[in-house]
Motif scaffolding. Structure first.
Motif, short mmCIF file in Angstrom:
data_model
loop_
_atom_site.label_atom_id
_atom_site.label_comp_id
_atom_site.label_asym_id
_atom_site.label_seq_id
_atom_site.Cartn_x
_atom_site.Cartn_y
_atom_site.Cartn_z
N ALA A 1 -16.98 -9.30 21.94
CA ALA A 1 -15.74 -8.73 22.47
C ALA A 1 -15.72 -8.75 23.98
CB ALA A 1 -15.58 -7.28 21.98
N ALA A 2 -14.58 -9.12 24.54
CA ALA A 2 -14.35 -8.99 25.97
C ALA A 2 -14.16 -7.51 26.31
CB ALA A 2 -13.12 -9.79 26.39
N GLU A 3 -14.34 -7.18 27.57
CA GLU A 3 -14.20 -5.78 28.00
C GLU A 3 -12.83 -5.20 27.66
OE1 GLU A 3 -16.23 -3.64 29.25
OE2 GLU A 3 -17.85 -4.62 30.33
N ASN A 4 -11.81 -6.05 27.68
CA ASN A 4 -10.46 -5.56 27.42
C ASN A 4 -10.10 -5.54 25.93
OD1 ASN A 4 -10.33 -8.45 27.29
ND2 ASN A 4 -8.11 -8.35 27.49
N ALA A 5 -11.03 -5.88 25.07
CA ALA A 5 -10.75 -5.90 23.64
C ALA A 5 -10.51 -4.48 23.12
CB ALA A 5 -11.90 -6.55 22.88
N ALA A 6 -9.69 -4.38 22.11
CA ALA A 6 -9.42 -3.09 21.47
C ALA A 6 -9.17 -3.35 19.99
CB ALA A 6 -8.22 -2.40 22.09
N PHE A 7 -9.60 -2.41 19.17
CA PHE A 7 -9.58 -2.59 17.73
C PHE A 7 -8.90 -1.40 17.06
CE2 PHE A 7 -13.28 -4.56 19.60
CZ PHE A 7 -13.37 -5.80 18.99
N ALA A 8 -8.13 -1.66 16.01
CA ALA A 8 -7.50 -0.57 15.27
C ALA A 8 -7.01 -1.09 13.92
CB ALA A 8 -6.33 0.04 16.04
N LEU A 9 -6.93 -0.15 12.98
CA LEU A 9 -6.27 -0.39 11.69
C LEU A 9 -5.08 0.57 11.64
CD1 LEU A 9 -9.38 -0.70 9.35
CD2 LEU A 9 -7.94 -2.57 10.22
N PRO A 10 -3.98 0.22 12.31
CA PRO A 10 -2.86 1.14 12.46
C PRO A 10 -1.82 1.06 11.35
CG PRO A 10 -2.45 -0.79 13.78
CD PRO A 10 -3.77 -1.02 13.08
N GLU A 11 -2.15 0.40 10.24
CA GLU A 11 -1.17 0.15 9.19
C GLU A 11 -0.45 1.41 8.70
OE1 GLU A 11 -3.92 -3.46 8.85
OE2 GLU A 11 -4.07 -1.35 9.43
N PRO A 12 -1.15 2.56 8.51
CA PRO A 12 -0.43 3.74 8.04
C PRO A 12 0.70 4.18 8.97
CG PRO A 12 -2.78 4.03 7.68
CD PRO A 12 -2.61 2.79 8.51
N ARG A 13 0.63 3.81 10.23
CA ARG A 13 1.68 4.19 11.17
C ARG A 13 2.98 3.40 10.97
NH1 ARG A 13 -0.82 5.98 16.99
NH2 ARG A 13 -2.62 7.13 16.19
N VAL A 14 2.87 2.30 10.21
CA VAL A 14 4.08 1.51 9.91
C VAL A 14 4.32 1.43 8.41
CG1 VAL A 14 4.05 0.18 12.05
CG2 VAL A 14 2.75 -0.65 10.08
N GLY A 15 3.72 2.35 7.66
CA GLY A 15 4.03 2.46 6.25
C GLY A 15 3.30 1.52 5.32
N ILE A 16 2.21 0.92 5.80
CA ILE A 16 1.42 0.05 4.93
C ILE A 16 -0.05 0.49 5.01
CG2 ILE A 16 2.98 -1.92 4.94
CD1 ILE A 16 1.48 -3.14 7.20
N ALA A 17 -0.96 -0.30 4.48
CA ALA A 17 -2.38 0.03 4.50
C ALA A 17 -3.19 -1.23 4.81
CB ALA A 17 -2.82 0.63 3.16
N ALA A 18 -4.42 -1.04 5.21
CA ALA A 18 -5.29 -2.16 5.60
C ALA A 18 -5.87 -2.82 4.34
CB ALA A 18 -6.41 -1.67 6.51
N LEU A 19 -5.08 -3.68 3.72
CA LEU A 19 -5.40 -4.22 2.41
C LEU A 19 -6.10 -5.57 2.45
CD1 LEU A 19 -2.08 -3.26 0.58
CD2 LEU A 19 -4.26 -2.03 0.57
N ALA A 20 -6.51 -6.01 3.64
CA ALA A 20 -7.20 -7.30 3.77
C ALA A 20 -8.69 -7.11 4.04
CB ALA A 20 -6.56 -8.13 4.89
N GLY A 21 -9.25 -6.07 3.45
CA GLY A 21 -10.68 -5.84 3.56
C GLY A 21 -11.09 -4.76 4.53
N GLY A 22 -10.17 -4.29 5.36
CA GLY A 22 -10.52 -3.26 6.33
C GLY A 22 -10.98 -1.97 5.67
N LEU A 23 -10.32 -1.58 4.58
CA LEU A 23 -10.68 -0.34 3.89
C LEU A 23 -12.08 -0.40 3.29
CD1 LEU A 23 -7.33 0.35 1.99
CD2 LEU A 23 -8.05 1.23 4.21
N GLN A 24 -12.53 -1.62 3.00
CA GLN A 24 -13.86 -1.80 2.41
C GLN A 24 -14.93 -2.13 3.45
OE1 GLN A 24 -11.00 -3.46 1.18
NE2 GLN A 24 -10.72 -1.84 -0.34
N ARG A 25 -14.59 -3.01 4.40
CA ARG A 25 -15.61 -3.49 5.33
C ARG A 25 -15.94 -2.48 6.44
NH1 ARG A 25 -13.04 -8.86 4.40
NH2 ARG A 25 -14.61 -10.11 3.28
#
Length: 258
Positions: free
Chosen positions: A121-145
């Motif tokens: 990661a570069a210093e300016n990198a940022a990570f999030a799983l913000p799906e619930p904020r737009v009415g969905i969920a992290a269904l591509a492995g985020g919930l498991q990994r």
């Protein structure tokens, strides 16, 4: 194959896949998903390609995830069988993949990174799983990994709030391997070069055994690993002889990949 939304470069034995939608923060629309899937298909079956690096164009974003504008206009969640970006459900891939995260990695973009074996990661990198904020969920492995990578409580803290985590915090939590003040892609190339010093068959056997072993008790994994396809290929290979021979002769091994 020609691509509209990604770039694919072969640098010796390394395949570099760049998501090329910088004006959309490298979010993936349906065609970009298909292109990523095709590029990773080609990498998976090419014995001359031993490491892949995924990155994003520009310096603002690795990948902002799913193209919500496409969804808002009725495009839906059209992803390949192999998952988001052609990677998150690609369970049989035993060759290594490195994420060079050069900016934001949100939602599906973070899930692509989590599906990689190493994250730079570069210093300016940022990570999030913000799906619930737009009415969905992290269904591509985020919930498991993510819980497997950093533990349940820390993962829940991120997933139930959708909060953004900076690169240094990602390193402290344990899902980032290295943070660089320089170019993340160049550092990812350094990691790739270290991998290339190893036997390609050993790398594939290692990845297969680690990932399959996560689903079973340690004792079962240690017993079953001897019968795994990539492990058998390694044990029966010329490289299995070459490695110890080169060590005894105090020279660099000449890997044949067979």
């Amino acid at each position: 194959m020609s691509y509209n939304y990604i770039k694919v470069q072969r640098e010796g034995a390394v395949t570099v896949v760049t998501i090329d939608r910088p004006d959309a923060y490298n979010a993936l629309n349906a065609e970009a998903h298909r292109e990523m899937d095709a590029a990773l298909d080609a990498y998976e079956v090419d014995d001359d390609q031993r490491v892949a690096i995924i990155t994003g164009a520009g310096n603002r974003a690795f990948c902002a995830g799913h193209d919500l504008k496409q969804q808002a206009t009725g495009g839906g969640l059209d992803v390949p069988e192999n998952g988001f970006g052609g990677l998150t459900s690609r369970a049989a891939l035993t060759k290594p993949v490195i994420a060079a995260v050069n900016g934001i990695a949100m939602g599906g973009g973070f899930e692509i990174a989590l599906a990689c074996d190493i994250i730079v990661a570069a210093e300016n990198a940022a990570f999030a799983l913000p799906e619930p904020r737009v009415g969905i969920a992290a269904l591509a492995g985020g919930l498991q990994r993510l819980p497997r990578a950093i533990g349940l409580k820390q993962a829940m803290g991120m997933m139930l709030t959708g909060r953004k985590v900076a690169a240094r915090e990602g390193l402290a939590l344990g899902f980032v391997n290295e943070v660089t003040a320089g170019n993340a892609l160049n550092v990812a190339r350094d990691w790739a070069n270290e991998i290339l010093k190893c036997s390609p068959l050993s790398i594939r056997a290692t990845k297969e055994a680690v990932l399959r072993g996560l689903a079973v008790p340690v004792e079962t994994a240690m017993r079953d690993q001897w019968s795994y396809l990539e492990m058998r290929a390694m044990l029966e290979s010329a490289d299995f002889v070459e490695g110890p021979k080169a060590f005894a002769e105090k020279r660099d091994p000449q890997w044949l990949g067979r």
